[in-house]
Design a protein around this motif. Structure first.
Motif, PDB file in Angstrom:
ATOM      1  N   LEU A  46      45.389  32.227  38.668  1.00  0.00           N
ATOM      2  CA  LEU A  46      45.299  32.208  40.137  1.00  0.00           C
ATOM      3  C   LEU A  46      46.249  33.852  40.061  1.00  0.00           C
ATOM      4  O   LEU A  46      45.833  34.678  40.594  1.00  0.00           O
ATOM      5  CB  LEU A  46      45.527  31.419  41.886  1.00  0.00           C
ATOM      6  CG  LEU A  46      44.570  31.975  43.429  1.00  0.00           C
ATOM      7  CD1 LEU A  46      43.108  32.333  43.000  1.00  0.00           C
ATOM      8  CD2 LEU A  46      44.761  31.206  44.039  1.00  0.00           C
ATOM      9  N   GLU A  47      47.806  33.260  40.059  1.00  0.00           N
ATOM     10  CA  GLU A  47      49.080  34.458  39.564  1.00  0.00           C
ATOM     11  C   GLU A  47      48.287  35.728  38.888  1.00  0.00           C
ATOM     12  O   GLU A  47      48.935  36.777  39.601  1.00  0.00           O
ATOM     13  CB  GLU A  47      49.990  34.262  39.902  1.00  0.00           C
ATOM     14  CG  GLU A  47      50.083  32.911  40.717  1.00  0.00           C
ATOM     15  CD  GLU A  47      52.163  32.210  40.942  1.00  0.00           C
ATOM     16  OE1 GLU A  47      51.908  31.705  39.319  1.00  0.00           O
ATOM     17  OE2 GLU A  47      52.470  31.125  41.867  1.00  0.00           O
ATOM     18  N   THR A 103      45.474  37.954  40.176  1.00  0.00           N
ATOM     19  CA  THR A 103      46.391  38.547  41.782  1.00  0.00           C
ATOM     20  C   THR A 103      46.659  39.622  41.507  1.00  0.00           C
ATOM     21  O   THR A 103      46.969  40.495  41.698  1.00  0.00           O
ATOM     22  CB  THR A 103      46.980  37.491  42.727  1.00  0.00           C
ATOM     23  OG1 THR A 103      46.089  36.418  43.744  1.00  0.00           O
ATOM     24  CG2 THR A 103      47.419  38.626  43.561  1.00  0.00           C
ATOM     25  N   GLU A 106      44.405  42.824  39.459  1.00  0.00           N
ATOM     26  CA  GLU A 106      44.086  42.948  40.819  1.00  0.00           C
ATOM     27  C   GLU A 106      44.495  43.712  41.735  1.00  0.00           C
ATOM     28  O   GLU A 106      44.202  44.751  41.990  1.00  0.00           O
ATOM     29  CB  GLU A 106      43.118  42.081  41.486  1.00  0.00           C
ATOM     30  CG  GLU A 106      41.694  41.043  40.573  1.00  0.00           C
ATOM     31  CD  GLU A 106      40.502  42.180  40.527  1.00  0.00           C
ATOM     32  OE1 GLU A 106      40.500  43.027  40.297  1.00  0.00           O
ATOM     33  OE2 GLU A 106      40.278  42.007  39.413  1.00  0.00           O
ATOM     34  N   VAL A 152      50.826  34.448  46.634  1.00  0.00           N
ATOM     35  CA  VAL A 152      49.375  33.773  46.488  1.00  0.00           C
ATOM     36  C   VAL A 152      50.109  32.114  46.861  1.00  0.00           C
ATOM     37  O   VAL A 152      50.175  31.415  46.703  1.00  0.00           O
ATOM     38  CB  VAL A 152      49.058  33.226  44.981  1.00  0.00           C
ATOM     39  CG1 VAL A 152      47.844  32.835  45.295  1.00  0.00           C
ATOM     40  CG2 VAL A 152      48.898  34.753  44.799  1.00  0.00           C
ATOM     41  N   LEU A 164      44.257  31.079  49.032  1.00  0.00           N
ATOM     42  CA  LEU A 164      42.950  30.941  48.933  1.00  0.00           C
ATOM     43  C   LEU A 164      42.777  28.994  49.072  1.00  0.00           C
ATOM     44  O   LEU A 164      43.291  28.855  48.007  1.00  0.00           O
ATOM     45  CB  LEU A 164      42.159  31.780  47.214  1.00  0.00           C
ATOM     46  CG  LEU A 164      42.334  32.353  47.623  1.00  0.00           C
ATOM     47  CD1 LEU A 164      42.353  33.351  46.299  1.00  0.00           C
ATOM     48  CD2 LEU A 164      41.153  33.275  48.395  1.00  0.00           C
ATOM     49  N   ARG A 180      38.012  29.794  45.658  1.00  0.00           N
ATOM     50  CA  ARG A 180      39.544  30.269  44.598  1.00  0.00           C
ATOM     51  C   ARG A 180      38.865  30.715  43.285  1.00  0.00           C
ATOM     52  O   ARG A 180      38.339  30.489  43.089  1.00  0.00           O
ATOM     53  CB  ARG A 180      39.668  28.679  44.917  1.00  0.00           C
ATOM     54  CG  ARG A 180      41.569  28.820  45.420  1.00  0.00           C
ATOM     55  CD  ARG A 180      41.848  27.197  44.368  1.00  0.00           C
ATOM     56  NE  ARG A 180      41.355  26.788  43.639  1.00  0.00           N
ATOM     57  CZ  ARG A 180      41.268  25.111  44.464  1.00  0.00           C
ATOM     58  NH1 ARG A 180      42.016  24.576  45.328  1.00  0.00           N
ATOM     59  NH2 ARG A 180      40.646  24.204  43.392  1.00  0.00           N
ATOM     60  N   ARG A 214      37.958  34.940  41.842  1.00  0.00           N
ATOM     61  CA  ARG A 214      38.659  36.041  41.274  1.00  0.00           C
ATOM     62  C   ARG A 214      37.961  37.327  42.665  1.00  0.00           C
ATOM     63  O   ARG A 214      37.962  38.220  42.866  1.00  0.00           O
ATOM     64  CB  ARG A 214      37.938  36.925  39.816  1.00  0.00           C
ATOM     65  CG  ARG A 214      38.707  38.048  39.914  1.00  0.00           C
ATOM     66  CD  ARG A 214      37.940  38.875  38.603  1.00  0.00           C
ATOM     67  NE  ARG A 214      38.820  38.020  37.467  1.00  0.00           N
ATOM     68  CZ  ARG A 214      39.954  38.776  37.055  1.00  0.00           C
ATOM     69  NH1 ARG A 214      40.578  39.841  37.557  1.00  0.00           N
ATOM     70  NH2 ARG A 214      41.012  38.389  36.432  1.00  0.00           N
ATOM     71  N   VAL A 242      39.784  37.566  45.500  1.00  0.00           N
ATOM     72  CA  VAL A 242      41.001  37.338  45.328  1.00  0.00           C
ATOM     73  C   VAL A 242      41.154  39.260  45.957  1.00  0.00           C
ATOM     74  O   VAL A 242      41.676  39.570  46.376  1.00  0.00           O
ATOM     75  CB  VAL A 242      42.049  37.197  43.738  1.00  0.00           C
ATOM     76  CG1 VAL A 242      42.882  38.103  43.640  1.00  0.00           C
ATOM     77  CG2 VAL A 242      42.092  36.112  43.335  1.00  0.00           C
ATOM     78  N   GLU A 302      40.748  40.446  49.593  1.00  0.00           N
ATOM     79  CA  GLU A 302      41.585  39.465  50.356  1.00  0.00           C
ATOM     80  C   GLU A 302      42.821  41.054  49.858  1.00  0.00           C
ATOM     81  O   GLU A 302      43.456  41.489  50.498  1.00  0.00           O
ATOM     82  CB  GLU A 302      42.154  38.378  49.971  1.00  0.00           C
ATOM     83  CG  GLU A 302      41.787  37.395  50.117  1.00  0.00           C
ATOM     84  CD  GLU A 302      40.992  37.403  51.703  1.00  0.00           C
ATOM     85  OE1 GLU A 302      41.278  37.717  53.210  1.00  0.00           O
ATOM     86  OE2 GLU A 302      39.748  37.361  52.101  1.00  0.00           O
TER      87      GLU A 302
END
Length: 132
Positions: free
Chosen positions: A14-15, A18, A21, A33, A58, A63, A65, A68, A71
């Motif tokens: 996730l990081e 992030t 993106e 995150v 998230l 959770r 992409r 992400v 947001e």
């Protein structure tokens, strides 16, 4: 490659997403995150655009992409429009409440949905840049 709708299973992934993106949107600050407990997704803007306190959260089924991206788009809009940041972080009273809700549901959410789902950048100052 990550599918936009595939659930992200780890905080590390996730990081990484992030960061990727955030770079695509040229965000001033890569937000922290947080993985929420429930099914939730939201951006938490800081009162100042250069603050380290920008966060996205998230949780559960959110959770992904594309969420992400959704947001982060909200945070990009706050970067480019200081009046929006002020309205969403410090606006008080019934008039600000109504303005915030109208702005959120009829402008901010549709724009973020278009970017998160399709990569279409509408409502950004650099609209001529090709979507990535």
């Amino acid at each position: 490659a990550n599918s936009a709708g595939r659930e992200v299973t780890s905080l590390t992934e996730l990081e990484r997403i992030t960061l990727e993106e955030s770079e695509k949107l040229s965000l001033k600050v890569v937000p922290q995150v947080n993985v929420g407990d429930g099914n939730e997704a939201f951006a938490e803007p800081a009162q100042e655009s250069n603050s380290w306190k920008e966060t996205i959260a998230l949780g559960g089924i959110f959770r992904k992409r594309n969420l992400v991206r959704h947001e982060l788009f909200h945070l990009k809009r706050f970067d480019e429009n200081p009046h929006l940041r002020t309205l969403f972080t410090s606006g008080e009273g019934p008039t600000d409440y109504v303005r915030r809700k109208l702005q959120y549901f009829f402008v901010e959410e549709p724009l973020a949905l278009m970017y998160g789902t399709f990569g279409i950048k509408i409502g950004l100052k650099n609209n001529l840049e090709e979507s990535q």
